[in-house]
Write a protein that holds these residues in place. Sequence first.
Motif, short mmCIF file in Angstrom:
data_model
loop_
_atom_site.label_atom_id
_atom_site.label_comp_id
_atom_site.label_asym_id
_atom_site.label_seq_id
_atom_site.Cartn_x
_atom_site.Cartn_y
_atom_site.Cartn_z
N ARG B 107 0.83 -1.18 0.00
CA ARG B 107 0.00 0.00 0.00
C ARG B 107 0.87 1.24 0.00
O ARG B 107 1.96 1.22 0.55
CB ARG B 107 -0.87 -0.11 1.21
CG ARG B 107 -1.42 1.07 1.65
CD ARG B 107 -2.31 0.72 2.81
NE ARG B 107 -3.08 1.90 2.91
CZ ARG B 107 -3.47 2.44 4.01
NH1 ARG B 107 -3.25 1.80 5.11
NH2 ARG B 107 -4.08 3.55 4.01
N VAL B 109 0.57 4.32 1.30
CA VAL B 109 0.76 5.06 2.54
C VAL B 109 -0.03 4.36 3.64
O VAL B 109 -1.17 4.00 3.43
CB VAL B 109 0.22 6.50 2.39
CG1 VAL B 109 0.52 7.31 3.64
CG2 VAL B 109 0.82 7.17 1.18
N VAL B 113 -4.31 -2.56 3.12
CA VAL B 113 -5.62 -2.21 2.59
C VAL B 113 -6.06 -3.30 1.62
O VAL B 113 -5.24 -3.92 0.97
CB VAL B 113 -5.58 -0.84 1.89
CG1 VAL B 113 -4.74 -0.93 0.63
CG2 VAL B 113 -6.97 -0.35 1.56
N SER B 117 -5.61 -0.83 -4.51
CA SER B 117 -4.72 0.32 -4.39
C SER B 117 -3.38 -0.10 -3.81
O SER B 117 -2.98 0.33 -2.75
CB SER B 117 -5.36 1.43 -3.54
OG SER B 117 -5.49 1.01 -2.21
N ILE B 143 -0.27 14.56 4.27
CA ILE B 143 -1.69 14.19 4.26
C ILE B 143 -2.32 14.52 2.91
O ILE B 143 -3.12 13.75 2.38
CB ILE B 143 -2.43 14.90 5.42
CG1 ILE B 143 -2.04 14.25 6.75
CG2 ILE B 143 -3.95 14.82 5.22
CD1 ILE B 143 -2.47 15.04 7.98
N ALA B 146 -1.14 11.83 0.46
CA ALA B 146 -1.70 10.53 0.81
C ALA B 146 -3.17 10.47 0.41
O ALA B 146 -3.64 9.47 -0.15
CB ALA B 146 -1.53 10.26 2.31
N ASP B 150 -5.12 8.25 -2.57
CA ASP B 150 -6.36 7.49 -2.33
C ASP B 150 -7.43 7.89 -3.33
O ASP B 150 -8.14 7.04 -3.87
CB ASP B 150 -6.88 7.79 -0.92
CG ASP B 150 -6.60 6.64 0.04
OD1 ASP B 150 -5.78 5.77 -0.31
OD2 ASP B 150 -7.19 6.63 1.14
N LYS B 154 -9.26 5.67 -6.33
CA LYS B 154 -10.72 5.49 -6.43
C LYS B 154 -11.27 6.07 -7.73
O LYS B 154 -12.49 6.09 -7.93
CB LYS B 154 -11.41 6.21 -5.28
CG LYS B 154 -11.28 5.55 -3.92
CD LYS B 154 -12.06 6.37 -2.90
CE LYS B 154 -11.94 5.80 -1.51
NZ LYS B 154 -12.61 6.65 -0.51
N VAL B 156 -10.95 9.30 -8.62
CA VAL B 156 -11.20 10.74 -8.50
C VAL B 156 -10.01 11.48 -9.11
O VAL B 156 -8.90 11.42 -8.61
CB VAL B 156 -11.39 11.15 -7.02
CG1 VAL B 156 -11.59 12.65 -6.90
CG2 VAL B 156 -12.55 10.38 -6.40
N ASN B 165 -10.08 17.01 -0.26
CA ASN B 165 -8.84 16.67 0.42
C ASN B 165 -8.73 17.58 1.64
O ASN B 165 -8.71 18.80 1.50
CB ASN B 165 -7.69 16.96 -0.58
CG ASN B 165 -6.37 16.38 -0.17
OD1 ASN B 165 -6.02 16.40 1.01
ND2 ASN B 165 -5.63 15.87 -1.14
#
Lengths: 343, 363
Positions: B107, B109, B113, B117, B143, B146, B150, B154, B156, B165
């Motif tokens: 994964r 970060v 999971v 991903s 953050i 990361a 994600d 997905k 996006v 975000n």
Amino acid sequence: MTLRDRARGCLLGLAAGDALGAPAENLTPAEIRRRWGRLTEIEGGGTDDTEYAIFAASLLVRHGHALTGEDVAAAYREEILPRIAGPMRGAGFSELGTVEALRRGLEPPLTGLVHAHGWSDGLAMRAAPYGIFCPGDPAEAARLVEQDGLVSAAGEGILGGRAVAGAVAAAMTGAAPDEVVAAALAVIPPDSWTARNIVRVRDVLGHSSAMHADAYAAGDAGPDPNPNVAPNVGAGVVEALHEAVVVRHYPWTDVAPEAVALAFAALLAGGGDVEASVTFGVSLGRDADTIGAIAGAVAGAGRGEDGVPRRWAGRIGPVTGKCLPVVAGRHVLDVADELAERL
Amino acid sequence: MSGDRIRGAFAGLAVGDAAGWPAARHRAALHAPWSRRLHRELDAFAEEHGVTTLPVPFALNQPVAPLRVGPSDDAEWLAWTALTIDRPRAEAFRDLIAPAPGTPEMRAVGGPVSGSSGARAVGGPAAGPSGERAGGRPVRARISVATALDNLAKGVEPPASGHDNPHFFDDAAAVRAVAFGVLGRDPTRDAEVTNACDGVLGARAMAAAMAEAVASGSAADAVEAALAVLPDGTAIGHNARLAVKAARAAGDPFAAVPALDVALLDHVYSYGVGAAQTVPVALALAEVSGGELGRAVPAAACLAALADSAPALTGALTGACGGLGAIPEGWIAPVRTLAGCCLPDLAGLDLIELANDVSEGIA
């Protein structure tokens, strides 16, 4: 059902959801299931959600539809700042950042922009009174709550407030949960995080559709395509909702696009019933008290005072002022009556 | 001359990155996890016992090299940006998460999971010069990054990946914008993958300042170029003007430290990498130091809450103004080699050789 009845149901539902969810805040759904099975009984008092909503209502009582961001900033300076002796208990990042910005002499909208928590659900949690004040007029409710939001929020935090105020305004007419959520979507830009998250949770729950939302926005809700909604709230739905909107790599849970979407998911999953919506909302964890408060406010506006379980209403007393000393001693039902008198 | 200034920008960013106290925390990621757990336990012990002898990153039965003065996250993300700068940005980021065929899923970060991903280390098919994989360790990132990874996983896409975000406002893109700025290129497409609003404006401001610093060597002109792209009504625009004013009033970088703390920091939030704080500090200190890295970077490092990235941005700006030759020689050797603490594939990469390649257009 009278508007007064809906106003009382709304704020009672908000207070009950806040109090019910408080012990579940920041717990995982699995941990909530382990501790309570389904969390259905209020254990203690409410939190900032209820006290800030009472404060917001007091702004509306004084200023009505003429309320501006400057009025709200002045109220912070006169009624909140002077009473902060030492720590500002129970406040979220957005309120604390706003207080620091006001102390530095900034004015809205910069007071909401200069701190890093503009996305906070702090406006959404106190947006319900604006919806009560504008029954059947989600756009005006959204415009009014934004005035409040300009002081302490920015961007998606304001949109979260607009969505909740719009939803309550629609629920004040007895609109069905699908229509309420469509009303929320109609007062925020489709190209926003909040809108995308609301659509995501609606999809998870098997609700449709963009067509329906468009119909509502056009003033023609049309026949509800699924009037006796029986959403799939079986095993895995909680996890699917988390997967859809929870920000995994962030330790704080009070992000408005997430909390507002989960609250609307609770409303849809509970079919608008106050107890079903709120207990499902707090089972989601994360910012559980705010999710519960929003779900309770919207469902309570739809079902009125009698829609709020009597055993919950019995646990709601005057607030202590532990977060906002200026509202100590106020009861949400009295506040609801004050708003209703002005409708 | 621009080659020397580009080398100065890269080395200067690494100097500032290394000078801030968080560098050792980031570099300690190269140690075994139990080593950092001990650190956390010692911190709790100090709290419990009321002792003021606070733990520092330490190596117990672990290599000590990561804890020497050296570059950390920001230098690595600058290098990654320079290495991938000609690729479509979302695609470059997606390579950080796409599972490599035939490798066990990892994964990008954080913890394990399910689903698709998976991660592979940086570089991949567009391999970086470092070549060797560092044991498939996961990528570590701010953050904003990361969350963007994600989002990309997905489906996006940018700009929503940077907008939906919670840390859209952080300075991850501003750090990467150093690579775009030295080449006079627009960082917006890159910034929008991981950031929005103030986060993207911070990148534009840094790129504008870097372009001017590389072109003219003038810190004052660089700051002016940055301010020109920062609207007044934004937090970053407001703060940048406030910071420049506070530093001018203080008249000296070190003298400006308390005034910058008061002007920019509410000390309410838990993370100090907001572009609306770090970029203004870098601009203010670059200007008031007259572009002298040796005066500006130590002052930035004194703002403890912003010490993760404000010194790095300050170092990039002043490094470009003075060029590599103006950077104290004793700093260059320790900071030029990347540790791979965030992007494992970049371990061992020489940042100044990379800057050479960038300035010769062959990176």
